[in-house]
Design a protein around this motif. Structure first.
Motif, short mmCIF file in Angstrom:
data_model
loop_
_atom_site.label_atom_id
_atom_site.label_comp_id
_atom_site.label_asym_id
_atom_site.label_seq_id
_atom_site.Cartn_x
_atom_site.Cartn_y
_atom_site.Cartn_z
N ILE A 1 51.29 -38.81 103.80
CA ILE A 1 52.66 -38.68 103.35
C ILE A 1 53.50 -39.84 103.88
O ILE A 1 53.42 -40.19 105.04
N GLY A 2 54.29 -40.44 103.00
CA GLY A 2 55.18 -41.51 103.39
C GLY A 2 54.58 -42.90 103.33
O GLY A 2 55.30 -43.89 103.48
N GLU A 3 53.25 -42.98 103.10
CA GLU A 3 52.61 -44.30 103.05
C GLU A 3 52.47 -44.80 101.61
O GLU A 3 52.40 -44.02 100.67
N ARG A 4 52.39 -46.09 101.48
CA ARG A 4 52.25 -46.71 100.16
C ARG A 4 50.80 -46.70 99.73
O ARG A 4 49.90 -46.99 100.53
N ILE A 5 50.54 -46.37 98.48
CA ILE A 5 49.18 -46.38 97.96
C ILE A 5 48.80 -47.81 97.59
O ILE A 5 49.68 -48.68 97.52
N PRO A 6 47.51 -48.10 97.38
CA PRO A 6 47.11 -49.47 97.01
C PRO A 6 47.84 -49.94 95.76
O PRO A 6 48.20 -49.13 94.89
N PRO A 7 48.06 -51.25 95.64
CA PRO A 7 48.78 -51.77 94.47
C PRO A 7 47.97 -51.58 93.18
O PRO A 7 46.77 -51.33 93.21
N GLU A 8 48.67 -51.67 92.08
CA GLU A 8 48.06 -51.42 90.77
C GLU A 8 46.83 -52.28 90.52
O GLU A 8 45.81 -51.78 90.04
N GLU B 1 55.93 -41.25 94.51
CA GLU B 1 57.28 -41.75 94.27
C GLU B 1 57.19 -43.25 94.02
O GLU B 1 56.72 -44.00 94.87
N VAL B 2 57.62 -43.67 92.84
CA VAL B 2 57.59 -45.08 92.48
C VAL B 2 58.92 -45.71 92.88
O VAL B 2 59.99 -45.27 92.43
N ARG B 3 58.85 -46.73 93.73
CA ARG B 3 60.05 -47.44 94.17
C ARG B 3 60.02 -48.84 93.58
O ARG B 3 59.18 -49.66 93.94
N GLN B 4 60.93 -49.09 92.68
CA GLN B 4 60.96 -50.37 91.98
C GLN B 4 61.03 -51.53 92.96
O GLN B 4 61.88 -51.56 93.85
N GLY B 5 60.12 -52.47 92.79
CA GLY B 5 60.09 -53.66 93.63
C GLY B 5 59.47 -53.45 95.00
O GLY B 5 59.39 -54.40 95.79
N ASP B 6 59.04 -52.23 95.29
CA ASP B 6 58.49 -51.95 96.62
C ASP B 6 57.09 -51.36 96.56
O ASP B 6 56.29 -51.55 97.47
N GLY B 7 56.76 -50.61 95.51
CA GLY B 7 55.45 -50.00 95.40
C GLY B 7 55.55 -48.51 95.16
O GLY B 7 56.62 -47.96 94.91
N THR B 8 54.40 -47.85 95.25
CA THR B 8 54.34 -46.40 95.03
C THR B 8 53.93 -45.72 96.32
O THR B 8 52.96 -46.11 96.97
N TYR B 9 54.66 -44.67 96.69
CA TYR B 9 54.47 -43.98 97.97
C TYR B 9 54.07 -42.51 97.75
O TYR B 9 54.42 -41.90 96.73
N VAL B 10 53.35 -41.97 98.72
CA VAL B 10 52.98 -40.56 98.69
C VAL B 10 54.17 -39.73 99.15
O VAL B 10 54.71 -39.96 100.23
N ARG B 11 54.56 -38.77 98.33
CA ARG B 11 55.74 -37.95 98.64
C ARG B 11 55.38 -36.52 99.00
O ARG B 11 56.09 -35.86 99.74
N ALA B 12 54.27 -35.99 98.46
CA ALA B 12 53.86 -34.61 98.73
C ALA B 12 52.35 -34.51 98.54
O ALA B 12 51.72 -35.38 97.95
N THR B 13 51.76 -33.42 99.04
CA THR B 13 50.32 -33.27 98.97
C THR B 13 49.84 -32.45 97.79
O THR B 13 48.65 -32.34 97.55
N SER B 14 50.78 -31.82 97.06
CA SER B 14 50.39 -31.01 95.91
C SER B 14 51.56 -30.89 94.96
O SER B 14 52.70 -31.20 95.31
N GLU B 15 51.29 -30.42 93.74
CA GLU B 15 52.35 -30.22 92.77
C GLU B 15 53.35 -29.18 93.26
O GLU B 15 54.56 -29.31 93.05
N VAL B 16 52.85 -28.12 93.91
CA VAL B 16 53.74 -27.08 94.42
C VAL B 16 54.69 -27.66 95.46
O VAL B 16 55.90 -27.45 95.44
#
Length: 227
Positions: A30-37, A65-80
């Motif tokens: 949670i809170g970390e950026r995933i690998p780039p596209e 969570e997609v942050r424009q110009g910064d990357g995509t980050y993990v926001r939660a561990t499940s849809e719920v």
């Protein structure tokens, strides 16, 4: 983190599942950026559009969570969890109110449905919580305290209630960290213990367990209203 190469059919669904699994397993915390596209495209052996569509779908559910110009980050561990985080936002009062709704009934059920092994787990978690506090491991303390509350709800053996509460894991941990420093001058020194709650569950006293669960959450709600 190596990902399995996808099959040709249902590429988007397969990529969604693999990215979700990586988050669920904790390989992307949670809170970390995933690998780039570009890296995901290479690892998965699919096109950019497939990766973008999968990421967009997981962002819609609240997992990413997609942050424009910064990357995509993990926001939660499940849809719920993602849905609950969107509903609660960062408003501490709302989080505590939702916790009270679920935890009071969870404690009541735990007192009548728990096993001896589950009681032992509760005491072990409390011991670890106290150790984290004494050693000043504040982040570990927040996680252990949240684990204790999850274990209480799980001990009630109501699958739906447990799943709903599990979806709150991230916001519960965050609320524990926040409420540890509500009182001015008492930062990182939580004054509310849970021995009474654990004892009531161990004794099989449903009404006392519910009162204990309600009591400390009401006290936290009162604290955040103090000027």
């Amino acid at each position: 983190m190596p990902l399995a190469t996808t099959r040709r059919a249902g590429l988007v669904d397969q990529v969604i599942e693999q990215l979700r699994d990586a988050v669920t397993r904790g390989e992307w915390p949670i809170g970390e950026r995933i690998p780039p596209e570009t890296e995901l495209v290479e690892q998965l052996g699919v096109g950019r559009n497939t990766v973008r569509e999968a990421v967009r779908a997981l962002a819609h559910t609240g997992i990413l969570e997609v942050r424009q110009g910064d990357g995509t980050y993990v926001r939660a561990t499940s849809e719920v969890s993602g849905a609950i985080r969107r509903l609660c936002g960062s408003e501490l009062r709302e989080v505590l109110q939702v916790r009270r709704t679920l935890e009071v009934e969870g404690a009541r059920l735990a007192a009548t449905e728990r096993t001896e092994e589950e009681v032992a787990e509760l005491w072990a978690l409390l011991a670890r919580r106290d150790s984290d506090l004494r050693e000043g491991r504040w982040q570990d303390f927040a996680r252990t305290d949240a684990e204790f509350h999850c274990a209480v709800v799980r001990s009630g053996h109501n699958g739906l209630l447990t799943e709903l509460y599990r979806g709150l894991t991230e916001v519960i941990t965050a609320s524990v960290a926040a409420t540890s420093s509500i009182t001015p001058g008492a930062s990182h020194v939580p004054e509310i213990g849970h021995e009474g709650l654990a004892r009531a569950i161990a004794d099989g006293d449903a009404d006392r367990a519910a009162a204990e669960a309600c009591g400390f959450l009401d006290e936290l709600l009162e604290r955040i209203d103090r000027p």
